[in-house]
Design an enzyme around this catalytic site. Structure first.
Site, PDB file in Angstrom:
ATOM      1  N   LYS A 115       0.850  -1.209   0.000  1.00  0.00           N
ATOM      2  CA  LYS A 115       0.000   0.000   0.000  1.00  0.00           C
ATOM      3  C   LYS A 115       0.872   1.240   0.000  1.00  0.00           C
ATOM      4  O   LYS A 115       0.609   2.203  -0.722  1.00  0.00           O
ATOM      5  CB  LYS A 115      -0.915   0.022   1.240  1.00  0.00           C
ATOM      6  CG  LYS A 115      -2.096  -0.913   1.161  1.00  0.00           C
ATOM      7  CD  LYS A 115      -3.352  -0.175   0.692  1.00  0.00           C
ATOM      8  CE  LYS A 115      -4.450  -1.094   0.223  1.00  0.00           C
ATOM      9  NZ  LYS A 115      -5.024  -1.930   1.292  1.00  0.00           N
ATOM     10  N   LYS A 220      -2.072 -10.757  -8.575  1.00  0.00           N
ATOM     11  CA  LYS A 220      -3.452 -11.189  -8.284  1.00  0.00           C
ATOM     12  C   LYS A 220      -4.470 -10.222  -8.885  1.00  0.00           C
ATOM     13  O   LYS A 220      -4.174  -9.033  -9.061  1.00  0.00           O
ATOM     14  CB  LYS A 220      -3.658 -11.350  -6.773  1.00  0.00           C
ATOM     15  CG  LYS A 220      -3.851 -10.063  -6.037  1.00  0.00           C
ATOM     16  CD  LYS A 220      -4.445 -10.273  -4.644  1.00  0.00           C
ATOM     17  CE  LYS A 220      -4.710  -8.892  -4.046  1.00  0.00           C
ATOM     18  NZ  LYS A 220      -5.293  -8.839  -2.755  1.00  0.00           N
ATOM     19  N   LYS A 223      -9.247  -5.330  -6.970  1.00  0.00           N
ATOM     20  CA  LYS A 223     -10.235  -4.271  -7.180  1.00  0.00           C
ATOM     21  C   LYS A 223      -9.572  -2.966  -7.561  1.00  0.00           C
ATOM     22  O   LYS A 223     -10.133  -2.156  -8.273  1.00  0.00           O
ATOM     23  CB  LYS A 223     -10.957  -4.015  -5.845  1.00  0.00           C
ATOM     24  CG  LYS A 223     -12.250  -4.725  -5.668  1.00  0.00           C
ATOM     25  CD  LYS A 223     -12.849  -4.337  -4.325  1.00  0.00           C
ATOM     26  CE  LYS A 223     -13.582  -5.519  -3.726  1.00  0.00           C
ATOM     27  NZ  LYS A 223     -13.833  -5.409  -2.313  1.00  0.00           N
TER      28      LYS A 223
HETATM   29  P1  TYM Z   1     -10.627  -8.144   0.651  1.00  0.00           P
HETATM   30  O1  TYM Z   1     -11.811  -7.266   0.779  1.00  0.00           O
HETATM   31  O2  TYM Z   1      -9.449  -7.627  -0.085  1.00  0.00           O
HETATM   32  O3  TYM Z   1     -11.011  -9.534  -0.010  1.00  0.00           O
HETATM   33  C1  TYM Z   1     -12.086 -10.327   0.455  1.00  0.00           C
HETATM   34  C2  TYM Z   1     -11.737 -11.802   0.265  1.00  0.00           C
HETATM   35  O4  TYM Z   1     -11.419 -12.068  -1.106  1.00  0.00           O
HETATM   36  C3  TYM Z   1     -10.164 -12.752  -1.200  1.00  0.00           C
HETATM   37  N1  TYM Z   1      -9.509 -12.340  -2.453  1.00  0.00           N
HETATM   38  C4  TYM Z   1      -9.049 -13.201  -3.389  1.00  0.00           C
HETATM   39  N2  TYM Z   1      -9.047 -14.548  -3.443  1.00  0.00           N
HETATM   40  C5  TYM Z   1      -8.506 -15.133  -4.563  1.00  0.00           C
HETATM   41  N3  TYM Z   1      -7.975 -14.433  -5.596  1.00  0.00           N
HETATM   42  C6  TYM Z   1      -7.952 -13.075  -5.583  1.00  0.00           C
HETATM   43  N4  TYM Z   1      -7.447 -12.403  -6.602  1.00  0.00           N
HETATM   44  C7  TYM Z   1      -8.508 -12.398  -4.445  1.00  0.00           C
HETATM   45  N5  TYM Z   1      -8.654 -11.088  -4.098  1.00  0.00           N
HETATM   46  C8  TYM Z   1      -9.253 -11.079  -2.886  1.00  0.00           C
HETATM   47  C9  TYM Z   1      -9.391 -12.279   0.028  1.00  0.00           C
HETATM   48  O5  TYM Z   1      -8.377 -13.192   0.370  1.00  0.00           O
HETATM   49  C10 TYM Z   1     -10.492 -12.221   1.081  1.00  0.00           C
HETATM   50  O6  TYM Z   1     -10.715 -13.501   1.623  1.00  0.00           O
HETATM   51  N6  TYM Z   1      -8.278  -7.750   5.037  1.00  0.00           N
HETATM   52  C11 TYM Z   1      -9.394  -8.380   4.370  1.00  0.00           C
HETATM   53  C12 TYM Z   1     -10.741  -8.099   4.989  1.00  0.00           C
HETATM   54  C13 TYM Z   1     -10.856  -8.465   6.439  1.00  0.00           C
HETATM   55  C14 TYM Z   1     -10.978  -9.787   6.961  1.00  0.00           C
HETATM   56  C15 TYM Z   1     -11.161  -9.618   8.358  1.00  0.00           C
HETATM   57  C16 TYM Z   1     -10.939 -11.049   6.376  1.00  0.00           C
HETATM   58  C17 TYM Z   1     -10.975  -7.587   7.481  1.00  0.00           C
HETATM   59  N7  TYM Z   1     -11.160  -8.288   8.641  1.00  0.00           N
HETATM   60  C18 TYM Z   1     -11.323 -10.726   9.198  1.00  0.00           C
HETATM   61  C19 TYM Z   1     -11.091 -12.155   7.218  1.00  0.00           C
HETATM   62  C20 TYM Z   1     -11.281 -11.994   8.615  1.00  0.00           C
HETATM   63  C21 TYM Z   1      -9.453  -7.857   2.940  1.00  0.00           C
HETATM   64  O7  TYM Z   1      -9.002  -6.785   2.661  1.00  0.00           O
HETATM   65  O8  TYM Z   1     -10.159  -8.651   2.094  1.00  0.00           O
END
Ligand code: TYM
Length: 357
Positions: A115, A220, A223
């Protein structure tokens, strides 16, 4: 009476429309766990303010994310869907955990460094990013872009998980390091005070844990990719989905097979396989003798067909604010009840005086 169901908790940030990575690596798997676990699925709006954002968009995206969850199969009758800021306790527990977290551990987190780099600052393994920024010429820009919240992000994420005493956390592989920190913090708390938290297990799917960018298959799918044709969004119009897939970067050679030196083709096969339920080996056989054009065409058909019901359900749900609010009320009530119990226990262990009743 049988054993109580194990608890899973997981969340996504409401930063816009979910990507095919979020869907295949996360939400689709969460849906397959309904019924077998007590499920808490959060929309983490407090995490979403760690980088620049527009309040009106956050509000819109948060509600939209809930509708997307349901449209993707997260049935609110079988799971508690809640918004992070509706449950007091996430930030409170994060404060307590932050007092057990050395700053250096947070500065070394890969996503923090990524980031920081995205914001235009240099960060290598050995640098103390925050102190470097303090003395940089662009100090004021740095202070406005890199806030303490961004550094604290993984602590808040640990709090999200531990507040529910979750047994397991289903995530994509990009969250592995954050999960490790969460497990360390749980152990540190248990060791410092006394046994309190279950050490949560990461549930990272064997396939689909990392869906790759269509334009740079070594990175990867994300978004926040500046190149919009790199990312499939679950609510993209069918013709947009087709166009992005047809212009996906493929690899040298013409053979359609899963291989490390064919990241573009492997990614397309992976997306097809997860959506169609056909194994990768079967797909390789099926495409023998065919060209990349045929592969892309078929992947586009599979993606459009899989997203059609999701999109139809979404457009009904997003119009029904009353229903979404009732789901969120029930979800927040259930989440708050569990969170309150856990936080009271944690406060007692940490030596806080109980509030007289
Ligand atoms: P976030 O919002 O970036 O993504 C949500 C979920 O999607 C998965 N993901 C992917 N899986 C496979 N390939 C990809 N290209 C890909 N991009 C995203 C992420 O691994 C995630 O499971 N920090 C977390 C949010 C969070 C969280 C938590 C997750 C906050 N508190 C507590 C679990 C438990 C995040 O930014 O996810």
């Amino acid at each position: 009476m049988g054993e109580p169901k194990k608890v899973i908790l997981t969340c996504a940030q409401p930063t816009g429309v979910l990507t095919m990575g979020n869907y295949l690596g996360a939400v689709k798997n969460w849906a397959s766990m309904l019924g077998s676990y007590q499920c808490f699925f959060g929309v983490v709006d407090q995490h979403a303010i760690t980088t620049k954002y527009v309040p009106a968009n956050l509000r819109k995206n948060t509600l939209s994310c809930v509708a997307q969850y349901i449209a993707c199969g997260l049935d609110p009758k079988q799971a508690n869907l809640f918004i992070q800021s509706h449950v007091t306790g996430h930030t409170e527990l994060a404060w307590l955990l932050s007092c057990l977290t050395p700053i250096g551990e947070l500065q070394r987190m890969t996503q923090f460094k990524e980031k920081v780099a995205q914001l235009g600052f240099k960060a290598s393994d050995n640098e103390d990013v925050t102190s470097e920024l303090k003395f940089s010429h662009s100090g004021s820009r740095a202070q406005s872009s890199i806030n303490a919240g961004l550094l604290m992000y993984p602590v808040l994420m640990a709090a999200d998980i531990l507040l529910y005493n979750a047994d397991a956390v289903p995530v994509g592989s990009d969250q592995r390091q954050h999960l490790e920190l969460c497990r360390d913090l749980a152990q540190r708390f248990n060791h410092t005070y006394s046994d309190t938290f279950t050490i949560p297990e990461p549930f990272i799917p064997k396939s689909g844990a990392r869906i790759m960018s269509l334009q740079e298959p070594a990175s990867k799918m994300s978004k926040s990719d500046a190149n919009q044709s790199a990312t499939l969004y679950i609510l993209d119009d069918p013709d947009v989905l087709r166009k992005k897939i047809m212009s996906a970067v493929t690899d040298s050679g013409s053979e359609i097979k899963v291989s490390e030196d064919k990241p573009g083709v492997s990614n397309l096969l992976q997306i097809h396989s997860l959506l169609s339920g056909t194994s990768m080996t079967e797909l390789e056989l099926h495409f023998t003798g065919q060209g990349y054009g045929a592969l892309k065409q078929e992947v586009a058909d599979v993606v459009v067909a899989a997203m059609e019901p999701v999109q139809a359900r979404y457009s009904e749900l997003i119009k029904d604010k009353g229903y979404l609010e009732s789901v969120l009320k029930d979800g927040a009530d259930a989440a708050q009840q569990r969170a309150y119990k856990m936080l009271s226990k944690v406060y007692r262990k940490a030596g806080f005086v109980e509030r007289p009743r």
